[in-house]
Design a protein around this motif. Structure first.
Motif, mmCIF file in Angstrom:
data_model
loop_
_atom_site.group_PDB
_atom_site.id
_atom_site.type_symbol
_atom_site.label_atom_id
_atom_site.label_comp_id
_atom_site.label_asym_id
_atom_site.label_seq_id
_atom_site.Cartn_x
_atom_site.Cartn_y
_atom_site.Cartn_z
ATOM 1 N N LYS A 165 16.556 64.627 35.399
ATOM 2 C CA LYS A 165 15.443 63.976 36.088
ATOM 3 C C LYS A 165 14.576 63.133 35.154
ATOM 4 N N SER A 166 14.953 63.025 33.905
ATOM 5 C CA SER A 166 14.117 62.335 32.930
ATOM 6 C C SER A 166 14.236 60.818 33.049
ATOM 7 N N PRO A 167 13.094 60.100 33.062
ATOM 8 C CA PRO A 167 13.142 58.629 33.026
ATOM 9 C C PRO A 167 13.809 58.110 31.753
ATOM 10 N N LEU A 168 13.681 58.860 30.653
ATOM 11 C CA LEU A 168 14.314 58.447 29.400
ATOM 12 C C LEU A 168 15.834 58.454 29.526
ATOM 13 N N TYR A 169 16.365 59.436 30.256
ATOM 14 C CA TYR A 169 17.811 59.472 30.494
ATOM 15 C C TYR A 169 18.242 58.258 31.314
ATOM 16 N N SER A 170 17.460 57.924 32.336
ATOM 17 C CA SER A 170 17.778 56.759 33.170
ATOM 18 C C SER A 170 17.770 55.480 32.345
ATOM 19 N N LEU A 171 16.769 55.335 31.472
ATOM 20 C CA LEU A 171 16.693 54.148 30.616
ATOM 21 C C LEU A 171 17.847 54.113 29.617
ATOM 22 N N HIS A 172 18.229 55.274 29.117
ATOM 23 C CA HIS A 172 19.347 55.376 28.172
ATOM 24 C C HIS A 172 20.652 54.900 28.818
ATOM 25 N N ILE A 173 20.953 55.392 30.009
ATOM 26 C CA ILE A 173 22.196 55.027 30.689
ATOM 27 C C ILE A 173 22.164 53.573 31.157
ATOM 28 N N THR A 174 21.008 53.125 31.651
ATOM 29 C CA THR A 174 20.893 51.727 32.090
ATOM 30 C C THR A 174 21.113 50.768 30.926
ATOM 31 N N SER A 175 20.537 51.088 29.772
ATOM 32 C CA SER A 175 20.738 50.249 28.581
ATOM 33 C C SER A 175 22.203 50.235 28.171
ATOM 34 N N ALA A 176 22.860 51.388 28.255
ATOM 35 C CA ALA A 176 24.283 51.459 27.912
ATOM 36 C C ALA A 176 25.110 50.582 28.849
ATOM 37 N N LEU A 177 24.778 50.607 30.142
ATOM 38 C CA LEU A 177 25.492 49.763 31.110
ATOM 39 C C LEU A 177 25.390 48.290 30.738
ATOM 40 N N PHE A 178 24.173 47.838 30.438
ATOM 41 C CA PHE A 178 23.981 46.432 30.083
ATOM 42 C C PHE A 178 24.694 46.089 28.774
#
Length: 252
Positions: free
Chosen positions: A113-126
């Protein structure tokens, strides 16, 4: 789930229209419209899922590949409006959308549920998407250069200046997002595991990719690398990204 199936239906319609466009040179606009509707309903599903669980929607390779495929499709569609030569591949784009969206069906929702995890995965996608697009532009550049040497302008063709600018832009963006991937990953790891770094094969490989693109980007900025060598380096980088996507797995 109905949003996901709507996306698949419109991608399938786009594939049918694209075949008609390929053989009869009609239905180009319905093909493009169906592709964007397919992407729209897919993204609506992803956003709804993210809001429902309060975090990044997927936590497995199926979901990651699904997002990566649809993300790259969106960039290719945008580029195709500038370079209509790419619209010769609308059937391929449609199949790419169908397969990428189907991968979301078995995908598991994220337990984090962490926003940091979401940002981590989103950055990896890009970062992966831009690395692969850079490799694609470099490959097309070599194809166009070969055609020019043979003094043949028939068939598929894109301006060399656009391809050169594109490959450099994509590796710069890839390096930036690999940097963000490591930063957000470190912050999330600190909050979840209690330490900024864990010896996970996937993270170690991402660090290697970051170093590789850091060298490539800075050699280009300092003009210490020949354009042809840079293009080869970009293609190798895209190949390394594919290896990471297909064969390297998290052990956590």
């Amino acid at each position: 789930m109905y949003l996901l199936w709507l996306g698949i239906v419109f991608y399938f319609l786009a594939f049918i229209f694209s075949l008609v466009y390929h053989f009869l040179s009609v239905f180009k606009r319905p093909t493009l419209f169906s592709l964007f509707l397919g992407w729209f309903f897919y993204m609506a599903y992803v956003i709804k899922m993210a809001l429902d669980i309060g975090s990044f929607p997927f936590a497995d390779t199926y979901g990651f590949y699904s997002l990566l495929g649809n993300g790259m499709l969106f960039f290719l569609l945008l580029i195709s409006f500038k370079q209509e030569q790419l619209q010769k591949f609308l059937a391929f784009f449609s199949l790419m959308g169908i397969l990428s969206t189907l991968l979301a069906l078995p995908a598991e929702p994220s337990p984090y549920k962490s926003p940091l995890y979401s940002l981590h995965i989103t950055s990896a996608l890009f970062s992966y998407a831009f690395a692969l697009l850079g490799g694609l532009f470099s490959l097309i550049k070599f194809m166009v250069e070969a055609k020019l040497k043979q003094k043949s302008l028939s068939g598929f063709f894109m301006p060399l200046n656009l391809l050169r600018r594109g490959e450099r832009l994509f590796i710069n963006l890839s390096f930036i997002f690999f940097t963000l991937t490591l930063i957000f990953g470190s912050l999330w790891s600190r909050s979840f595991f209690g330490q900024h770094w864990i010896n996970d094969p996937k993270l170690i490989y991402v660090l290697f990719l970051w170093l590789y693109y850091a060298i490539l980007v800075h050699l280009n900025l300092l003009q210490r690398i020949k354009p042809k060598t840079l293009s080869y380096g970009i293609i190798i980088g895209a190949f390394l990204v594919i290896l990471n996507l297909l064969f390297i797995r998290h052990e956590l």
